[in-house]
Enzyme design. Structure first.
Site, mmCIF file in Angstrom:
data_model
loop_
_atom_site.group_PDB
_atom_site.id
_atom_site.type_symbol
_atom_site.label_atom_id
_atom_site.label_comp_id
_atom_site.label_asym_id
_atom_site.label_seq_id
_atom_site.Cartn_x
_atom_site.Cartn_y
_atom_site.Cartn_z
ATOM 1 N N LYS A 104 0.867 -1.190 0.000
ATOM 2 C CA LYS A 104 0.000 0.000 0.000
ATOM 3 C C LYS A 104 0.888 1.219 0.000
ATOM 4 C CE LYS A 104 -4.478 0.852 0.222
ATOM 5 N NZ LYS A 104 -5.605 0.006 -0.178
ATOM 6 N N ASP A 144 -6.892 4.231 -4.616
ATOM 7 C CA ASP A 144 -7.545 4.092 -3.311
ATOM 8 C C ASP A 144 -8.220 5.434 -3.021
ATOM 9 O OD1 ASP A 144 -7.850 2.238 -0.893
ATOM 10 O OD2 ASP A 144 -7.052 4.008 0.081
HETATM 11 P P1 NAD Z 1 -13.243 7.713 -2.516
HETATM 12 O O1 NAD Z 1 -12.236 8.735 -2.251
HETATM 13 O O2 NAD Z 1 -13.749 7.535 -3.896
HETATM 14 O O3 NAD Z 1 -14.515 7.950 -1.565
HETATM 15 C C1 NAD Z 1 -14.460 8.067 -0.175
HETATM 16 C C2 NAD Z 1 -15.817 8.539 0.314
HETATM 17 O O4 NAD Z 1 -15.830 8.534 1.731
HETATM 18 C C3 NAD Z 1 -16.172 9.968 -0.116
HETATM 19 O O5 NAD Z 1 -17.556 10.014 -0.448
HETATM 20 C C4 NAD Z 1 -15.910 10.776 1.149
HETATM 21 O O6 NAD Z 1 -16.673 11.966 1.199
HETATM 22 C C5 NAD Z 1 -16.365 9.770 2.180
HETATM 23 N N1 NAD Z 1 -15.886 10.042 3.533
HETATM 24 C C6 NAD Z 1 -14.663 10.404 3.958
HETATM 25 N N2 NAD Z 1 -14.668 10.572 5.286
HETATM 26 C C7 NAD Z 1 -15.927 10.287 5.714
HETATM 27 C C8 NAD Z 1 -16.574 10.272 6.962
HETATM 28 N N3 NAD Z 1 -15.918 10.576 8.082
HETATM 29 N N4 NAD Z 1 -17.880 9.934 7.001
HETATM 30 C C9 NAD Z 1 -18.571 9.630 5.883
HETATM 31 N N5 NAD Z 1 -18.010 9.633 4.680
HETATM 32 C C10 NAD Z 1 -16.713 9.946 4.590
HETATM 33 O O7 NAD Z 1 -12.633 6.351 -1.941
HETATM 34 P P2 NAD Z 1 -13.039 4.857 -2.335
HETATM 35 O O8 NAD Z 1 -12.130 4.400 -3.392
HETATM 36 O O9 NAD Z 1 -14.512 4.786 -2.536
HETATM 37 O O10 NAD Z 1 -12.607 4.077 -1.013
HETATM 38 C C11 NAD Z 1 -13.471 3.974 0.115
HETATM 39 C C12 NAD Z 1 -12.957 2.859 1.017
HETATM 40 O O11 NAD Z 1 -12.921 1.626 0.290
HETATM 41 C C13 NAD Z 1 -11.541 3.057 1.556
HETATM 42 O O12 NAD Z 1 -11.456 2.504 2.848
HETATM 43 C C14 NAD Z 1 -10.698 2.237 0.589
HETATM 44 O O13 NAD Z 1 -9.464 1.828 1.165
HETATM 45 C C15 NAD Z 1 -11.609 1.073 0.359
HETATM 46 N N6 NAD Z 1 -11.342 0.329 -0.869
HETATM 47 C C16 NAD Z 1 -11.344 0.938 -2.073
HETATM 48 C C17 NAD Z 1 -11.121 0.188 -3.220
HETATM 49 C C18 NAD Z 1 -11.210 0.795 -4.593
HETATM 50 O O14 NAD Z 1 -11.173 0.043 -5.562
HETATM 51 N N7 NAD Z 1 -11.350 2.098 -4.739
HETATM 52 C C19 NAD Z 1 -10.856 -1.179 -3.120
HETATM 53 C C20 NAD Z 1 -10.868 -1.781 -1.871
HETATM 54 C C21 NAD Z 1 -11.116 -1.015 -0.749
#
Ligand code: NAD
Length: 421
Positions: A104, A144
């Site tokens: 990561k 991410d």
């Molecule tokens: P992103 O940046 O696209 O979206 C994150 C979202 O979370 C946004 O809507 C933001 O406003 C919201 N957010 C942030 N802080 C918050 C809070 N305190 N309360 C409520 N909402 C909040 O990110 P993503 O890619 O959607 O990733 C989200 C999660 O999924 C992360 O933990 C990431 O590690 C995990 N993840 C992502 C992927 C991927 O393919 N993108 C894969 C596996 C895991």
């Protein structure tokens, strides 16, 4: 006090290892990342100053293949967070059975405060710093939190310049027109839906009509919401970092809500009827605005944290009304909260299974790049479903065999696979 994700990762490792007779050397190796890189990232800002940011790349383990894991841009990124996220990638990649190890990376930065040009220079500067440690057969980054296909393409271009040849397979999650895979953008949300459907099926429950509250409406949360709604689930609440909306009868037009968030920069107030999205529709829809935290404790059958770590803590775990927690974010539940949820018989579908659809399709993208193939979206989704169904079954069966919650079961599946290498 913030729950330290790296300490939690270690505790999860030891809890699962206690059910198995593993070689001591394997557990010891997994207790420590293979390599930790901390870099200074100088960036020329629009006003001519040079600002230096802190960047990280942690390569946790490569027993099963090249290191693989996303890159996060967030003000709270630090070494312990990146170490934990890298460890969870090792586990996740083994659970979903792709030939990758875990890694990561991240930069401590609030990307929303940067211009497009600054963001690009930040990404290119970071790539120059980590270039010696990455490569298609060595370590393959991906998107991410706050990173996206455009940023992945900048990494590919910068790395290719340094390598002296175009190297698309150095990174996944690229734009489709630049060698990205069909279906990668939807993959994590869709994969979460497949996992939920399979776990409901295996445990003899019905999905249609169940209500769902989702925290986080970025890549993962918004696609999960769409997939669930298409399958007949009722999306009663969505939230982002600024707040959200609760509509007990169910949010009908998620696409309009997403467009409203895009336009206004926030979800709160996005009550959509036809193409009109504003507060005047709130009463008609019977909805109300909520805080980012409140979304987790609303009346709903399923709650899906899809934002950041430590969303479910000992402070709010007892107030969760849902009987299922679908962990779409990485590390959303602290150890204490996990114990409370287990004691209350809330079914927690763990992150290392629930959100592994992203890396599954990242593997498909890498595979296509390495072999010069281009797969159609239907083919990608069919392969994704196969992977998610198999991983869900393996974890569910292990939970029955060892009489443990699904999280321990997922770690047991992963540790067994890691010990076979
Ligand atoms: P992103 O940046 O696209 O979206 C994150 C979202 O979370 C946004 O809507 C933001 O406003 C919201 N957010 C942030 N802080 C918050 C809070 N305190 N309360 C409520 N909402 C909040 O990110 P993503 O890619 O959607 O990733 C989200 C999660 O999924 C992360 O933990 C990431 O590690 C995990 N993840 C992502 C992927 C991927 O393919 N993108 C894969 C596996 C895991």
């Amino acid at each position: 006090m913030r729950d330290n994700p790296w300490k939690r990762a270690q505790a999860q490792l030891h809890s699962a290892a206690s059910h198995l007779k593993l070689p001591g050397a394997l557990v010891e190796r997994l207790e420590n990342p293979d390599r930790m890189l901390e870099v200074s990232v100088p960036v020329e800002m629009d006003d001519g100053r040079t600002e230096t940011f802190h960047g990280y790349r942690v390569q946790h383990n490569n027993i099963r293949g090249p290191y693989k894991g996303g890159i996060r841009y967030h003000p709270k990124v630090d070494m312990d967070e990146v170490k934990a996220l890298a460890f969870w990638m090792t586990v996740k990649n083994a659970v979903v059975d792709v030939p990758f190890g875990g890694a990561k990376g991240g930069i401590t930065v609030d990307p929303k405060k940067l211009s497009e040009g600054e963001l690009e220079r930040l990404t290119r500067s970071f790539t120059q710093e980590i270039a010696p440690a990455i490569g298609p057969k060595l370590d393959v980054p991906a998107p991410d939190v706050n990173t996206n296909p455009k940023i992945m393409q900048w990494i590919r271009e910068e790395y290719s310049k340094i390598a002296g040849k175009d190297t698309p397979a150095v990174v996944t999650g690229k734009p489709i027109e630049h060698g990205g895979s069909e279906g990668r953008v939807e993959a994590t949300g869709l994969g979460g839906f497949y996992v939920l459907a399979q776990v409901l099926n295996l445990s003899g429950r019905k999905g249609r009509g169940l209500s769902v509250a989702i925290q986080g409406f970025g890549n993962v949360g918004s696609h999960l919401a769409e997939c669930l709604k298409d399958a007949g689930f009722r999306i009663v609440a969505v939230s982002d970092s600024k707040g959200g909306l609760y509509v007990p009868k169910g949010i009908k037009d998620l696409k309009a809500v997403a467009q409203c968030k895009e336009r206004s920069g926030k979800l709160a107030g996005c009550y959509c009827v036809g193409s009109v999205c504003d507060l005047s529709n709130m009463e008609t829809l019977g909805g109300r605005d909520i805080s980012p935290e409140e979304v987790l404790t609303l009346p709903a059958d399923i709650v899906a944290p899809a934002a950041l770590e430590n969303a479910i803590t000992k402070e709010n775990a007892s107030a969760i009304e849902a009987s299922i927690v679908l962990e779409m974010a990485n590390g959303p539940t602290t150890r204490e909260a996990d114990k409370i949820l287990n004691a209350r018989h809330v079914l927690v579908i763990p992150d290392v299974l629930a959100n592994s659809g992203g890396v599954a399709v990242s593997y498909f993208e890498w595979h296509q790049n390495m072999h010069g193939d281009v797969w159609k979206k239907e083919e990608v989704f069919a392969k994704l479903k196969e992977k998610m169904d198999a991983a869900s079954r393996a974890v569910y069966d292990a939970s029955k065999e060892y009489n443990v919650p699904l999280r321990d079961a997922a770690y047991i599946v992963a540790l067994k696979r890691l010990s076979l290498q």
